[in-house]
Design an enzyme around this catalytic site. Structure first.
Site: not given
Length: 524
Positions: A139, A276
């Site tokens: 922070k 695929h």
């Protein structure tokens, strides 16, 4: 404030990799070292002068180390805004010294869970003070550097940090605590409380390597993310020996191939060819080379540019066969020196070594994004045994037909719905995938089998005398009759249609043997 000189550093790490070297570098810059418990011991053992955290707080570490850094002298030194008159007055009044660098990594919670520790041990490995310091320092990153990743130690070893570095460190720090908390929350909800689908689902993922070149299509961006913490080995954890970086489609197709080949991990030598995300040929045989030849013969067109997975270490003969056509990716538990040398000549082929194959019955979840949310479900880890089969026709299947049924069923589990798979003698004969109705899948699979026979010069397609598997029930008899026309003599399907009696009657009339599984394998 851009550049900050580090005058005081607080070091408290669970993973002590590189911490002594970092501390030595900081000490050489005149940085005061403050540390806790085992970290302080490690630094003193290396001959470094270290100030105990208890000297800073005025309180001893207590309650088996649960309470040591949760103190205003620590968090005040982290959170005080430099240059703020009120904050600096408070620091002076309460003798709080600023801390310019915090180096923290957290208790090994995920690793403790993974090794099967008891509940009390798991709870003790929930870090409290560490995340608190991380958040306080992050922070106040305008003035304080927070380092949670040992890979970043060299960036602070010179005794100064820039604002850009501190901002990057803060972002990584919050990601680290968020990941940590998500793993704890998931364990409490799912493992400890037994909630399969908790009210809030936390997914902690970490990007593997650089972003991918693109997604399914060049206009889509993409990346691969692995589960944070210990995870089962899969495509994302495989060792890539050679070839270009994997693409999005490579990951997807290789994962489909690995999932299917894992079904045969305890079986005879088996080869899976995927295109695929759908198998286009699967076969088991006495050797991998023979299995590859049989799998390739099922669909020689689709195999070009495909993904191949095997359930045995690759040998020279199989590698020679595979390199006969262009292949995108080969997935194997291992590969001998001859196979590796042959693949090395194919610079664009990716060779992935997985080690042990995953257990197909393992638990887990799958998730799919939809507009406005995610669909989450358990893995399709249903395993069918011969004892679970229910013969519903007048004719009983032969032993060979039962074996072909189970083989076809295993493959059909990994074919996109609607799925129809013909199999004979441990090889797929024809695969029909992804159609909007089951009849068309049956016809396409039969056509592929005829085409394969013509290309190979066989007298008849391998669907003659085959078993056919359907991933879901036949809603009408037409799909079954298409299989009869293709030459199938045995059928395996879930059953459960309101027209089951009609389908059974059609099977009896055709002289088929048919078994119900009571289990469906939709795959969309």
């Amino acid at each position: 404030m851009d550049q900050v000189s580090i005058k005081r550093a607080l070091l408290s790490v669970s993973d002590k990799t590189g911490i002594v070297e970092l501390a030595q570098a900081l000490a050489a810059q005149g940085v005061e070292l403050v540390s806790t418990g085992g970290t302080a011991q490690a630094l003193r053992a290396a001959g470094l002068e270290v100030r105990d955290i208890s000297d800073l707080t005025g309180f001893p570490e207590m309650m088996d180390g649960r309470v040591k850094t949760l103190h205003p002298n620590v968090h005040g030194g982290l959170l005080a805004i430099r240059g703020n008159a009120d904050h600096e007055a408070s620091m002076a009044e309460h003798a709080i010294a600023p801390i310019d660098l915090v180096v923290v990594n957290l208790y090994p919670f995920a690793e403790t869970v993974a090794r099967g520790a008891d509940r009390d041990t798991i709870i003790e490995n929930i870090d409290i003070g560490g995340p608190s310091m991380v958040r306080s320092a992050a922070k106040n990153h305008e003035s304080v550097a927070i380092v949670t990743d040992p890979a970043d130690y060299p960036l602070v070893s010179g005794g100064t940090t820039t604002l850009a570095q501190r901002r990057k460190f803060a972002a990584k720090a919050y990601a680290a605590t968020a990941t940590y908390d998500s793993m704890i929350a998931s364990w409490f909800a799912m493992a400890d409380q037994g909630e399969a689908f908790p009210e809030t689902l936390h997914l902690a993922l970490r990007r593997g390597g650089e972003p991918l070149r693109y997604g399914e299509n060049p206009h889509q961006s993409a990346a691969f993310y692995a589960h944070a913490g210990p995870t089962a080995r899969g495509i994302g954890q495989a060792e890539q020996l050679q070839g270009k970086a994997l693409s999005y489609n490579n990951y997807n197709d290789a994962d489909a191939a690995l999932e299917l080949i894992s079904e045969f991990r305890d079986g005879p030598p088996t080869v899976v060819i995927v295109k695929h995300a759908n198998p286009c040929g699967v076969a088991s045989a006495d050797t991998l080379a023979e299995a590859y030849a049989a799998a390739f013969a099922c669909d020689t067109v689709s195999a070009f540019g495909g993904i191949i997975a095997v359930n045995r270490p690759l040998d020279r003969a199989t590698a020679e066969a595979i390199t006969g056509i262009f292949t995108e990716v080969v997935v194997a538990p291992d590969a001998d020196a001859d196979a590796r040398a042959l693949f090395a000549a194919k610079k664009n082929l990716r060779l992935l070594l997985t080690g042990d194959l995953p257990n197909p019955a393992r638990p887990g979840m799958t998730a799919k994004s939809i507009t406005g949310g995610w669909l989450v479900q358990g893995r399709d880890n249903g395993i069918l045994t011969r004892d679970a089969l229910k013969v519903v026709t007048k004719r009983q299947p032969t032993e060979q037909e039962l074996a072909d049924c189970l083989f076809a069923w295993t493959v059909a589990k990994h074919v996109k719905s609607n799925a129809i798979v013909y199999a004979s003698g441990g090889s797929t004969a024809g695969i029909g995938a992804g159609q909007m109705n089951r009849l068309e899948s049956a016809r396409i699979a039969a056509w592929k089998a005829r085409d394969a026979a013509e290309k190979a010069g066989w007298a008849q397609p391998r669907t003659i005398g085959s078993a056919v598997a359907s991933d879901a029930f036949f809603p009408f008899a037409d799909g079954l009759l298409a299989a009869v026309e293709a030459g199938a003599t045995a059928v395996i399907q879930p059953g459960g249609s309101i027209r089951d009696e009609d389908v059974i009657a059609a099977a009896d009339e055709a002289g088929l043997a048919m078994v119900f599984t009571g289990m469906r394998h939709f795959r969309h």
